[in-house]
Design a protein around this motif. Structure first.
Motif, PDB file in Angstrom:
ATOM      1  N   GLN A 141       0.827  -1.205   0.000  1.00 60.81           N
ATOM      2  CA  GLN A 141       0.000   0.000   0.000  1.00 60.81           C
ATOM      3  C   GLN A 141       0.865   1.260   0.000  1.00 60.81           C
ATOM      4  O   GLN A 141       0.534   2.244  -0.679  1.00 60.81           O
ATOM      5  CB  GLN A 141      -0.929  -0.009   1.208  1.00 60.81           C
ATOM      6  CG  GLN A 141      -2.046  -1.035   1.106  1.00 60.81           C
ATOM      7  CD  GLN A 141      -2.837  -1.159   2.393  1.00 60.81           C
ATOM      8  OE1 GLN A 141      -2.320  -0.928   3.483  1.00 60.81           O
ATOM      9  NE2 GLN A 141      -4.109  -1.525   2.279  1.00 60.81           N
ATOM     10  N   GLN A 142       1.977   1.241   0.734  1.00 60.44           N
ATOM     11  CA  GLN A 142       2.889   2.387   0.732  1.00 60.44           C
ATOM     12  C   GLN A 142       3.471   2.605  -0.663  1.00 60.44           C
ATOM     13  O   GLN A 142       3.631   3.746  -1.110  1.00 60.44           O
ATOM     14  CB  GLN A 142       4.015   2.164   1.733  1.00 60.44           C
ATOM     15  CG  GLN A 142       3.567   2.172   3.185  1.00 60.44           C
ATOM     16  CD  GLN A 142       4.692   1.789   4.107  1.00 60.44           C
ATOM     17  OE1 GLN A 142       5.707   2.475   4.201  1.00 60.44           O
ATOM     18  NE2 GLN A 142       4.527   0.679   4.825  1.00 60.44           N
ATOM     19  N   TYR A 143       3.773   1.519  -1.350  1.00 63.26           N
ATOM     20  CA  TYR A 143       4.283   1.648  -2.712  1.00 63.26           C
ATOM     21  C   TYR A 143       3.245   2.289  -3.627  1.00 63.26           C
ATOM     22  O   TYR A 143       3.555   3.186  -4.414  1.00 63.26           O
ATOM     23  CB  TYR A 143       4.680   0.271  -3.250  1.00 63.26           C
ATOM     24  CG  TYR A 143       5.036   0.296  -4.724  1.00 63.26           C
ATOM     25  CD1 TYR A 143       6.300   0.682  -5.143  1.00 63.26           C
ATOM     26  CD2 TYR A 143       4.084  -0.039  -5.690  1.00 63.26           C
ATOM     27  CE1 TYR A 143       6.625   0.725  -6.488  1.00 63.26           C
ATOM     28  CE2 TYR A 143       4.394   0.007  -7.034  1.00 63.26           C
ATOM     29  CZ  TYR A 143       5.665   0.384  -7.430  1.00 63.26           C
ATOM     30  OH  TYR A 143       5.974   0.443  -8.760  1.00 63.26           O
ATOM     31  N   VAL A 144       2.008   1.831  -3.519  1.00 61.42           N
ATOM     32  CA  VAL A 144       0.932   2.383  -4.343  1.00 61.42           C
ATOM     33  C   VAL A 144       0.758   3.878  -4.062  1.00 61.42           C
ATOM     34  O   VAL A 144       0.530   4.683  -4.979  1.00 61.42           O
ATOM     35  CB  VAL A 144      -0.376   1.605  -4.079  1.00 61.42           C
ATOM     36  CG1 VAL A 144      -1.579   2.364  -4.612  1.00 61.42           C
ATOM     37  CG2 VAL A 144      -0.304   0.226  -4.718  1.00 61.42           C
ATOM     38  N   HIS A 145       0.877   4.262  -2.801  1.00 62.80           N
ATOM     39  CA  HIS A 145       0.795   5.677  -2.424  1.00 62.80           C
ATOM     40  C   HIS A 145       1.860   6.485  -3.143  1.00 62.80           C
ATOM     41  O   HIS A 145       1.584   7.529  -3.756  1.00 62.80           O
ATOM     42  CB  HIS A 145       0.951   5.772  -0.895  1.00 62.80           C
ATOM     43  CG  HIS A 145       1.075   7.161  -0.361  1.00 62.80           C
ATOM     44  ND1 HIS A 145       2.303   7.743  -0.077  1.00 62.80           N
ATOM     45  CD2 HIS A 145       0.143   8.096  -0.038  1.00 62.80           C
ATOM     46  CE1 HIS A 145       2.105   8.958   0.390  1.00 62.80           C
ATOM     47  NE2 HIS A 145       0.821   9.203   0.418  1.00 62.80           N
ATOM     48  N   LEU A 146       3.109   6.011  -3.108  1.00 66.02           N
ATOM     49  CA  LEU A 146       4.193   6.709  -3.800  1.00 66.02           C
ATOM     50  C   LEU A 146       3.995   6.692  -5.314  1.00 66.02           C
ATOM     51  O   LEU A 146       4.301   7.661  -6.007  1.00 66.02           O
ATOM     52  CB  LEU A 146       5.539   6.062  -3.448  1.00 66.02           C
ATOM     53  CG  LEU A 146       6.039   6.265  -2.020  1.00 66.02           C
ATOM     54  CD1 LEU A 146       7.296   5.433  -1.774  1.00 66.02           C
ATOM     55  CD2 LEU A 146       6.327   7.732  -1.752  1.00 66.02           C
ATOM     56  N   GLU A 147       3.477   5.583  -5.825  1.00 63.89           N
ATOM     57  CA  GLU A 147       3.237   5.462  -7.262  1.00 63.89           C
ATOM     58  C   GLU A 147       2.229   6.504  -7.726  1.00 63.89           C
ATOM     59  O   GLU A 147       2.408   7.138  -8.775  1.00 63.89           O
ATOM     60  CB  GLU A 147       2.748   4.057  -7.570  1.00 63.89           C
ATOM     61  CG  GLU A 147       2.660   3.738  -9.049  1.00 63.89           C
ATOM     62  CD  GLU A 147       2.229   2.306  -9.276  1.00 63.89           C
ATOM     63  OE1 GLU A 147       2.928   1.602 -10.031  1.00 63.89           O
ATOM     64  OE2 GLU A 147       1.204   1.883  -8.709  1.00 63.89           O
ATOM     65  N   GLU A 148       1.169   6.698  -6.958  1.00 63.53           N
ATOM     66  CA  GLU A 148       0.158   7.684  -7.328  1.00 63.53           C
ATOM     67  C   GLU A 148       0.725   9.105  -7.289  1.00 63.53           C
ATOM     68  O   GLU A 148       0.430   9.929  -8.157  1.00 63.53           O
ATOM     69  CB  GLU A 148      -1.057   7.573  -6.402  1.00 63.53           C
ATOM     70  CG  GLU A 148      -1.933   6.364  -6.678  1.00 63.53           C
ATOM     71  CD  GLU A 148      -2.477   6.380  -8.093  1.00 63.53           C
ATOM     72  OE1 GLU A 148      -3.111   7.370  -8.493  1.00 63.53           O
ATOM     73  OE2 GLU A 148      -2.263   5.380  -8.820  1.00 63.53           O
ATOM     74  N   LEU A 149       1.535   9.397  -6.279  1.00 62.06           N
ATOM     75  CA  LEU A 149       2.158  10.719  -6.212  1.00 62.06           C
ATOM     76  C   LEU A 149       3.088  10.936  -7.404  1.00 62.06           C
ATOM     77  O   LEU A 149       3.081  12.000  -8.039  1.00 62.06           O
ATOM     78  CB  LEU A 149       2.943  10.869  -4.901  1.00 62.06           C
ATOM     79  CG  LEU A 149       2.122  10.972  -3.615  1.00 62.06           C
ATOM     80  CD1 LEU A 149       3.043  10.931  -2.401  1.00 62.06           C
ATOM     81  CD2 LEU A 149       1.290  12.256  -3.597  1.00 62.06           C
ATOM     82  N   SER A 150       3.909   9.920  -7.708  1.00 62.15           N
ATOM     83  CA  SER A 150       4.853  10.045  -8.824  1.00 62.15           C
ATOM     84  C   SER A 150       4.139  10.156 -10.160  1.00 62.15           C
ATOM     85  O   SER A 150       4.508  10.960 -11.012  1.00 62.15           O
ATOM     86  CB  SER A 150       5.806   8.830  -8.847  1.00 62.15           C
ATOM     87  OG  SER A 150       6.594   8.779  -7.694  1.00 62.15           O
TER      88      SER A 150
END
Length: 391
Positions: free
Chosen positions: A74-83
């Motif tokens: 989930q943390q990865y997905v959060h960063l992915e959406e920001l990027s």
């Protein structure tokens, strides 16, 4: 390998996307831009505080530290959406992503609430004091010293390349506290408020942004720091450094992958040679993402793989640089136009991706240096992945 996410992860992604759509400041509200990586305009402070309060700033943290106990995926997905959206969740990235994270890992309860929480809530900003004139990627060679004097440490020395120090309220500073110990053993970490007598900060420009002064020289002359500002055990700063750089490299490889993806997406091959370049870059990007996915899966299982971060750091930063170099070559003389906008960007992103191909390429060299140079990373890979001797 299954390169898809479970339903709960996609639900998490959708919830975060809805939060962004409902709460992103408008372009008019975000008109004031930060002047350094430790300067947060008033509107951006409000934006960061809202994320903290809603658990979206660092979702892996517990709620009292700006998160919601999100899983690694989930943390990865959060960063992915920001990027993907090119959105900055903080204009003090080293404060939030490295310094506060290090304090939460190694600091006392008092340090977490006195320093980490205000950084996370954008009430204060922080900078990282690691590099020195004679100790860049080789942190173990640092010479800034701190001597114990009763209930204080007295600090003398110099740091350089300290991003945002002139706007920061506090420095997480690596110092030598035992000059007789082996290089890696005598290092400690101190929190030094920048208004402490004896601290001098001198910002200087880079050649890619003469008007943008983010780098600093920082001088310490008989700076008295309370002993309670020691982060982690005395002479155990190498552990803190490893954790700090681990936080940095985890963020950096994803950032470099997205930067490489943008460069490849903006690439317009015309000749057969340029099409060959383009195909190679697409394959390199896919390989980077697959290796990153494997590392992410290991992290989700609770497995620590520090050498894998070095591999990703090298491949990501050098792949991004290679993509920008090829795009610059393909653009020809037009690529030297610094006023040209090469890619659309969200009004809440950093501006370093939109000032022409040459500017983007020149800035890419920072990616192969920050967080440990490619040469240092190759040394780590040689020893810890390939098992080669130091000599």
């Amino acid at each position: 390998m299954r390169l898809t996410f479970d339903t709960d992860v996609e639900t998490f992604r959708a919830e975060f996307a809805a939060f962004l759509e409902a709460n992103l400041p408008t372009e008019a509200e975000a008109a004031e831009r930060p002047r350094s990586s430790a300067h947060i305009p008033a509107w951006a402070r409000r934006w960061q505080r809202l994320q903290f309060d809603q658990g979206w700033l660092l979702p892996g943290n517990p709620p009292e530290f700006g998160g919601r106990r999100a899983s690694v995926i989930q943390q990865y997905v959060h960063l992915e959406e920001l990027s993907r959206r090119r959105i900055c969740h903080s204009y003090n990235p080293q404060g939030v992503g490295i310094i506060a994270a290090s304090l939460l890992s190694f600091g006392t309860d008092e340090q977490k609430h006195r320093w980490a929480v205000p950084v996370l809530r954008a009430e204060i900003t922080a900078a990282l004091g690691m590099s020195e004139p004679g100790a860049g990627s080789d942190l173990a060679s640092l010479r800034t010293r701190a001597e114990r004097d009763g209930d204080h440490f007295v600090v003398n020395g110099q740091k350089v390349w300290t991003s945002g120090a002139h706007d920061a309220d506090v420095l997480l500073t690596f110092v030598r506290t035992d000059p007789d110990a082996p290089k890696h053993k005598g290092i400690s970490v101190l929190l030094i408020p920048t208004d402490t007598p004896g601290v001098t900060r001198r910002p200087f420009a880079s050649y890619t942004a003469a008007d943008d002064k983010d780098f600093n020289e920082v001088f310490f002359e008989d700076v008295r720091v309370p002993a309670g500002h020691l982060v982690g055990p005395l002479n155990q700063g190498w552990r803190v450094a490893s954790g700090s750089l681990g936080h940095e490299r985890t963020l950096m490889w994803l950032g470099e992958a997205e930067r490489m993806a943008r460069a490849v997406g903006d690439f317009r091959p015309a000749t057969p040679l340029q099409k060959d370049w383009y195909a190679t870059l697409v394959m390199d990007l896919q390989a980077l993402r697959l290796l990153g996915s494997a590392a992410l899966a290991r992290a989700a299982r609770g497995e620590q793989d520090v050498p894998a971060l070095s591999v990703l750091k090298v491949l990501g930063s050098e792949g991004s640089q290679r993509a920008l170099e090829r795009a610059l070559e393909a653009a020809g003389p037009d690529g030297l136009d610094m006023s040209a906008t090469t890619a659309p960007y969200h009004h809440m992103g950093f501006d370093d991706d939109c000032r022409g191909w040459f500017n983007r390429y020149a800035r890419s060299f920072g990616g192969t240096i920050a967080g440990g140079t490619s040469e240092i990373q190759r040394g780590i890979i040689a020893e810890r992945v390939l098992g080669l001797p130091r000599r």
